[in-house]
Design a protein around this motif. Structure first.
Motif, mmCIF file in Angstrom:
data_model
loop_
_atom_site.group_PDB
_atom_site.id
_atom_site.type_symbol
_atom_site.label_atom_id
_atom_site.label_comp_id
_atom_site.label_asym_id
_atom_site.label_seq_id
_atom_site.Cartn_x
_atom_site.Cartn_y
_atom_site.Cartn_z
ATOM 1 N N VAL A 1 40.055 50.530 55.254
ATOM 2 C CA VAL A 1 39.931 49.931 56.614
ATOM 3 C C VAL A 1 39.045 51.000 57.213
ATOM 4 N N ASP B 1 33.801 44.561 60.464
ATOM 5 C CA ASP B 1 32.684 44.839 59.297
ATOM 6 C C ASP B 1 33.955 46.207 58.157
ATOM 7 N N GLY B 2 34.489 46.361 59.042
ATOM 8 C CA GLY B 2 35.079 47.323 58.340
ATOM 9 C C GLY B 2 35.861 47.463 56.999
ATOM 10 N N THR C 1 35.499 44.577 54.886
ATOM 11 C CA THR C 1 34.391 44.064 53.582
ATOM 12 C C THR C 1 34.174 45.699 52.670
ATOM 13 N N GLN C 2 34.749 46.801 53.682
ATOM 14 C CA GLN C 2 34.825 48.362 52.514
ATOM 15 C C GLN C 2 35.676 48.538 52.063
ATOM 16 N N ARG C 3 36.826 47.985 51.875
ATOM 17 C CA ARG C 3 38.361 48.019 51.163
ATOM 18 C C ARG C 3 38.025 48.418 49.592
ATOM 19 N N ASP C 4 37.199 47.351 49.155
ATOM 20 C CA ASP C 4 37.096 47.303 47.097
ATOM 21 C C ASP C 4 36.186 48.830 47.578
ATOM 22 N N LYS C 5 35.547 49.744 47.998
ATOM 23 C CA LYS C 5 35.738 51.050 47.573
ATOM 24 C C LYS C 5 36.644 52.058 48.161
ATOM 25 N N LEU C 6 36.715 51.603 49.435
ATOM 26 C CA LEU C 6 37.090 53.339 49.891
ATOM 27 C C LEU C 6 38.843 52.645 50.344
ATOM 28 N N SER D 1 34.936 47.025 64.898
ATOM 29 C CA SER D 1 36.042 47.083 63.766
ATOM 30 C C SER D 1 37.374 47.123 64.980
#
Length: 526
Positions: free
Chosen positions: A132, A228-229, A231-236, A162
């Protein structure tokens, strides 16, 4: 009259970071290694304490911090006045805790020398391990008392990007209510991470409305990420997405050999469990090795062939007994089976002449070993120092090629004592996701002292001979690397796990539930 000055100790307030021992700073490591007394907070994970104890002074005292800040400060000051170096080890960063700030203030009012060693904050560190990001203007805090939180400020932080908060799991409901009351949208993304940076770190994602229910079962300290951070877990996300993350892997090797393999497994996210299956002991009678060493010095041998690291160690120990070193190998060629064995020889300043380029086995070495030529090889004798239970394949093959072979017992391998009952039960009941066999003897001895691994356990073997033995014992061999080495074995297991995950991801949900594919990856998809 000369007065002896009493030694003065030092006090250090050291940040342990979010939990992973690898995140200790160099300064923190130095302070802990030099400490005579370590007082630690309940938030410091046991795994980190174990790592610290392993490198601390043998007589260093460890004790949990108890009482109010003033009580802890008194303990530290007393130790320093007695000439001891005292450390208060705290989770995250020292100044992220109001109680520690009060301790520093109390120490500062005395003449004691002290320092404060920063640590990675729990909230920020775990957010990064959870994948995140917290870029730009954000809030990250390690919270001791949820009643002190300014929820309007937190809502503003979420609106800008975030936030990450390290809190007690029991405070999640109060934080949800506070965020909603401050106007945070109930649909805002939330992540809750338990055992942050640990072997069993787990993150669940939901929303402000639902994260308390989603985090049921979490205990102790958790890290809450909002905004918002998340929502980026799938890639990060990287820590929880390593190939072997969460796999419990059995490592049946001697204590001296298991360390390197376990380190590689941990790098891929596995949880290794070392179970010695053999112990290495000197030969019952030393006469053979004594003659062999004398023969090396006298030029009796053209070649020495090492088949294992233990054989290298046995010869060098015998050299040391007689005051000899690498210079006394002058004129003798060395062959090795396996890169690990070759590296052990290189560690003594000698470069082996032959390491098989293909299969790392007796057959692989024989395929590249030249027949004896009486003109080119005036000395036609080979020294083969090895284990008492080694097979005759290599000696017989060398004899067929015209060499005289001194097949010498350099060390004995004896079966180790059985592991604790809980490990034996886990082996037989499928409590381990994988087992790594590095020799035929590890297969035989593990089955002998602990029983046969369960059918659901992934079996990885280092080479064809080990695979044959595993099959003889009724085990299904799932993984075998192209080259017989520990790094390649671990790499092959990691590649197998990735392939397993991809196969399961491609299956329809109904097929996943009925799949016979084993391992924790399969369980997660189900």
């Amino acid at each position: 009259m000369t007065r002896t000055r009493k030694p003065v100790g030092r006090i250090a307030f050291v940040g342990a970071g979010p939990g992973d021992p690898g995140l200790l700073t160099r300064r923190a490591h130095d302070a802990l290694v030099d400490a005579d007394q370590v007082v630690y907070d309940r938030g410091v994970p046991e795994s980190l304490l174990d790592a610290v104890r392993a490198q601390a002074k043998s007589d260093a005292q460890f004790s949990p911090a108890e009482g109010v800040p003033g009580d802890v400060a008194k303990v530290l000051i007393s130790a320093a006045r007695s000439g001891l170096n005292a450390v208060h080890l705290v989770a995250g960063d020292p100044f992220g805790h109001d109680s520690v700030v009060k301790e520093v203030q109390a120490v500062a009012r005395t003449a004691a020398h002290f320092e404060v060693v920063p640590g990675v904050g729990q909230a920020e560190g775990v957010a990064t391990y959870a994948g995140v990001p917290l870029p730009g203007v954000r809030t990250a805090a390690d919270v001791e008392d949820v009643t002190t939180l300014d929820f309007d400020a937190l809502a503003a932080a979420v609106a800008r990007g975030s936030l990450a908060l390290a809190v007690d799991a029991g405070d999640l409901a109060a934080i949800r209510d506070g965020l909603l009351a401050a106007g945070v949208d109930g649909a805002t993304a939330v992540g809750v991470t338990g055992d942050g940076t640990g072997d069993t770190q787990y993150t669940t994602t939901s929303t402000v409305d639902s994260f308390v229910a989603a985090a049921l079962g979490f205990t102790g300290r958790v890290v809450l990420t909002v905004g918002d951070g998340v929502t980026q877990r799938d890639k990060l996300s990287w820590w929880e997405n390593r190939p072997l993350y969460g796999w419990k892997v059995l490592v049946p090797r001697t204590k001296e050999q298991a360390g390197a393999m376990s380190a590689r497994l941990r790098a891929y996210g596995a949880i290794p469990c070392e179970v010695p299956t053999i112990a290495v002991e000197p030969p019952r009678t030393p006469a053979q090795m004594e003659r062999a060493v004398k023969g090396l010095v006298d030029g009796r041998y053209a070649w020495v062939i090492f088949t294992s690291v233990n054989a290298v160690r046995a010869v060098w120990e015998k050299f040391a007994e007689h005051g000899l070193d690498a210079r006394h190998f002058g004129g003798v060629k060395i062959a090795c089976i396996g890169e690990a064995t070759a590296d052990a020889v290189r560690a003594f300043g000698i470069q082996p002449e032959l390491v098989p380029s293909g299969e790392q086995s007796s057959e692989g070495l024989l395929a590249e070993f030249s027949p004896h030529d009486e003109i080119l090889d005036p000395v036609g004798r080979v020294l083969l120092p090895r284990a008492d239970i080694a097979t005759e394949t290599l000696a017989a093959g060398l004899t067929e090629r015209g060499w005289e072979v001194d097949d010498v017992t350099a060390y004995r391998t004896v079966r180790a004592a059985p592991p604790p009952a809980e490990i034996r039960d886990a082996i037989k009941s499928g409590g381990f996701d994988a087992v790594l066999f590095t020799s035929s003897s590890t297969v035989r001895n593990l089955v002998g002292i602990a029983g046969k691994p369960h059918a659901r356990t992934v079996v990885a073997v280092i080479g064809p001979k080990t695979a044959e033995t595993a099959t003889e014992f009724g085990l299904r061999v799932d993984v075998q690397p192209a080259h017989a080495s520990v790094p390649d074995l671990v790499e092959a297991l990691a590649a197998y796990a990735v392939e397993l995950r991809e196969k399961l991801a491609a299956m329809p949900a109904k097929q996943r539930r009925g799949s016979k594919v084993q391992g924790p990856t399969a369980l997660r998809f189900r």
